[in-house]
Design a protein around this motif. Structure first.
Motif, PDB file in Angstrom:
ATOM      1  N   PRO A  36       0.605  -1.027  -0.181  1.00 31.38           N
ATOM      2  CA  PRO A  36       0.451  -0.240  -0.168  1.00 31.38           C
ATOM      3  C   PRO A  36       0.630   1.200  -0.151  1.00 31.38           C
ATOM      4  CG  PRO A  36      -0.912  -1.636   1.178  1.00 31.38           C
ATOM      5  CD  PRO A  36       0.199  -2.212   1.176  1.00 31.38           C
ATOM      6  N   SER A  40       0.836   4.068  -2.760  1.00 29.66           N
ATOM      7  CA  SER A  40       0.294   5.405  -2.691  1.00 29.66           C
ATOM      8  C   SER A  40       1.832   6.795  -3.143  1.00 29.66           C
ATOM      9  CB  SER A  40       0.912   6.017  -0.856  1.00 29.66           C
ATOM     10  OG  SER A  40      -0.778   5.321  -0.410  1.00 29.66           O
ATOM     11  N   ARG A  41       2.867   5.985  -3.316  1.00 30.97           N
ATOM     12  CA  ARG A  41       4.072   6.763  -4.195  1.00 30.97           C
ATOM     13  C   ARG A  41       3.219   6.938  -5.219  1.00 30.97           C
ATOM     14  NH1 ARG A  41       6.788   4.179  -0.012  1.00 30.97           N
ATOM     15  NH2 ARG A  41       7.633   2.355  -1.763  1.00 30.97           N
ATOM     16  N   ALA A  44       1.012   8.634  -6.258  1.00 26.45           N
ATOM     17  CA  ALA A  44       0.861  10.037  -6.649  1.00 26.45           C
ATOM     18  C   ALA A  44       2.280  10.889  -7.531  1.00 26.45           C
ATOM     19  CB  ALA A  44       1.982  10.581  -5.105  1.00 26.45           C
ATOM     20  N   GLU A  52      -6.487  11.062  -3.450  1.00 23.64           N
ATOM     21  CA  GLU A  52      -5.505   9.835  -2.687  1.00 23.64           C
ATOM     22  C   GLU A  52      -6.546   9.398  -1.429  1.00 23.64           C
ATOM     23  OE1 GLU A  52      -3.467   5.337  -1.667  1.00 23.64           O
ATOM     24  OE2 GLU A  52      -2.195   7.307  -1.707  1.00 23.64           O
ATOM     25  N   GLN A  53      -7.012  10.239  -0.657  1.00 24.56           N
ATOM     26  CA  GLN A  53      -6.813  10.544   0.394  1.00 24.56           C
ATOM     27  C   GLN A  53      -9.228  10.384   0.105  1.00 24.56           C
ATOM     28  OE1 GLN A  53      -6.363  12.980   3.250  1.00 24.56           O
ATOM     29  NE2 GLN A  53      -8.114  12.872   5.141  1.00 24.56           N
ATOM     30  N   TYR A  56     -10.980   7.437  -1.064  1.00 22.49           N
ATOM     31  CA  TYR A  56     -10.613   6.216   0.262  1.00 22.49           C
ATOM     32  C   TYR A  56     -11.876   6.579   1.169  1.00 22.49           C
ATOM     33  CZ  TYR A  56      -7.073   3.400  -1.348  1.00 22.49           C
ATOM     34  OH  TYR A  56      -6.088   2.479  -1.572  1.00 22.49           O
TER      35      TYR A  56
END
Length: 86
Positions: A36, A40-41, A44, A52-53, A56
């Motif tokens: 995960p 995320s990296r 981005a 991303e936040q 979700y």
């Protein structure tokens, strides 16, 4: 996606994306992050405008409830919002 190694994918899972379309292990048509944090990296880096936040917290729960539509003009699936077809 199929096995990471294209040769293996072609023989053990030929209907997978890699089995059907992969050329080599570095030209394998698709990528899956190994964790995960890596995902995320990578998200981005490749999609700096993607929140991303927010995904979700807002979009992903709506997607799981089936509230999405296909935009033929954009040729993508979108999470339905106000005024969009359900």
């Amino acid at each position: 996606m199929g096995p990471t190694k294209v040769f293996r994918a072609r023989h053990s899972d030929p209907e997978s994306i890699r089995g059907a379309y992969g050329l080599t292990d570095t030209r394998n048509t698709t990528h899956g992050s190994d964790s995960p944090a890596s995902a995320s990296r990578e998200i981005a880096f490749f999609f700096p405008e993607f929140d991303e936040q927010r995904w979700y917290e807002q979009d992903e729960p709506r997607l799981r409830r089936g509230q999405l539509f296909y935009s033929a003009e954009e040729r993508v699936h979108r999470v339905a919002g106000r005024g969009d077809p359900a």
